[in-house]
Design an enzyme around this catalytic site. Structure first.
Site, PDB file in Angstrom:
ATOM      1  N   HIS A  87       0.990  -0.996   0.466  1.00 29.29           N
ATOM      2  CA  HIS A  87       0.109   0.179   0.045  1.00 29.29           C
ATOM      3  C   HIS A  87       0.961   1.545   0.072  1.00 29.29           C
ATOM      4  O   HIS A  87       2.175   1.040  -0.069  1.00 29.29           O
ATOM      5  CB  HIS A  87      -0.905  -0.085   1.623  1.00 29.29           C
ATOM      6  CG  HIS A  87      -0.938  -0.050   2.624  1.00 29.29           C
ATOM      7  ND1 HIS A  87       0.238  -0.697   3.181  1.00 29.29           N
ATOM      8  CD2 HIS A  87       0.185   1.099   3.181  1.00 29.29           C
ATOM      9  CE1 HIS A  87       0.268  -0.826   4.462  1.00 29.29           C
ATOM     10  NE2 HIS A  87       1.044   0.621   4.204  1.00 29.29           N
TER      11      HIS A  87
HETATM   12  P1  TYD Z   1      -2.456  -4.480   7.981  1.00 27.14           P
HETATM   13  O1  TYD Z   1      -2.649  -2.627   7.036  1.00 27.14           O
HETATM   14  O2  TYD Z   1      -3.019  -5.154   7.448  1.00 27.14           O
HETATM   15  O3  TYD Z   1      -0.409  -4.424   7.716  1.00 27.14           O
HETATM   16  P2  TYD Z   1       0.761  -4.656   6.772  1.00 27.14           P
HETATM   17  O4  TYD Z   1       1.081  -2.945   6.485  1.00 27.14           O
HETATM   18  O5  TYD Z   1       1.705  -4.210   7.544  1.00 27.14           O
HETATM   19  O6  TYD Z   1       0.324  -5.510   5.248  1.00 27.14           O
HETATM   20  O7  TYD Z   1      -2.529  -4.184   9.156  1.00 27.14           O
HETATM   21  C1  TYD Z   1      -2.997  -5.588   9.998  1.00 27.14           C
HETATM   22  C2  TYD Z   1      -3.906  -5.867  10.925  1.00 27.14           C
HETATM   23  O8  TYD Z   1      -4.337  -4.419  12.040  1.00 27.14           O
HETATM   24  C3  TYD Z   1      -5.244  -4.836  10.141  1.00 27.14           C
HETATM   25  O9  TYD Z   1      -6.747  -5.243  10.797  1.00 27.14           O
HETATM   26  C4  TYD Z   1      -5.316  -3.078  10.782  1.00 27.14           C
HETATM   27  C5  TYD Z   1      -4.153  -3.430  12.253  1.00 27.14           C
HETATM   28  N1  TYD Z   1      -3.640  -2.257  12.582  1.00 27.14           N
HETATM   29  C6  TYD Z   1      -4.435  -1.349  13.078  1.00 27.14           C
HETATM   30  O10 TYD Z   1      -5.293  -1.717  14.423  1.00 27.14           O
HETATM   31  N2  TYD Z   1      -3.153  -0.726  13.601  1.00 27.14           N
HETATM   32  C7  TYD Z   1      -2.208   0.267  12.954  1.00 27.14           C
HETATM   33  O11 TYD Z   1      -1.375   0.763  13.431  1.00 27.14           O
HETATM   34  C8  TYD Z   1      -1.937  -1.052  11.921  1.00 27.14           C
HETATM   35  C9  TYD Z   1      -0.888  -0.123  11.469  1.00 27.14           C
HETATM   36  C10 TYD Z   1      -2.748  -1.974  11.796  1.00 27.14           C
END
Ligand code: TYD
Length: 134
Positions: free
Chosen positions: A49
């Protein structure tokens, strides 16, 4: 694409190492959120992303991993393997984290609290976003 990698000051002595990070001094933004990834499954790519406004510093505080940075024109792969190294990633960079070692802990310092509306998770939308800024 400019890759900004910080080498943070290490306060080492005969007892070992210590790194301290302060906002606007070692980190170029106000730190509103800290999160970290660990127990990452082998072969997985995380991230995939960009952001509308979020800035981040990534620090692999244990183990190693790789970060793919893509500005829509050019791609670069940066290795993070030192606990005193920080990689700056601006909002408008598509990023993927991969090749995590089994013991990797990837710490992220972020300029904003979590906001799903700030995410650009679709690659074509990312390309439109960066083109609109030109
Ligand atoms: P995700 O965005 O999929 O992680 P990455 O970018 O590493 O692939 O995030 C994983 C999960 O964690 C998703 O359910 C959202 C949650 N999350 C939070 O609640 N707070 C945060 O600050 C972050 C980064 C993720």
């Amino acid at each position: 694409m400019q890759v900004i990698k910080y080498a943070f000051q290490q306060h080492g002595d005969e007892r070992g190492q210590l790194v301290a990070l302060e906002e606007f001094k070692d980190i170029p933004f106000k730190i509103k959120r800290v999160y970290y990834m660990y127990d990452t499954v082998q072969g997985v790519h995380r991230g995939l992303h960009a952001h509308r406004s979020l800035e981040q510093i990534l620090i692999c505080i244990h183990g190693s991993c790789k970060i793919l940075m893509d500005n829509g024109i050019e791609k670069k792969i940066v290795s993070l393997e030192k606990p005193y190294e920080g990689l700056y990633i601006s909002n408008d960079i598509w990023r993927e984290m991969f090749d995590f070692s089994l013991d990797a802990v990837l710490l992220v310092l972020a300029s904003e609290i979590y906001d799903e509306n700030d995410y650009i998770r679709d690659y074509d939308e990312f390309i439109s976003f960066v083109n609109a800024k030109k």
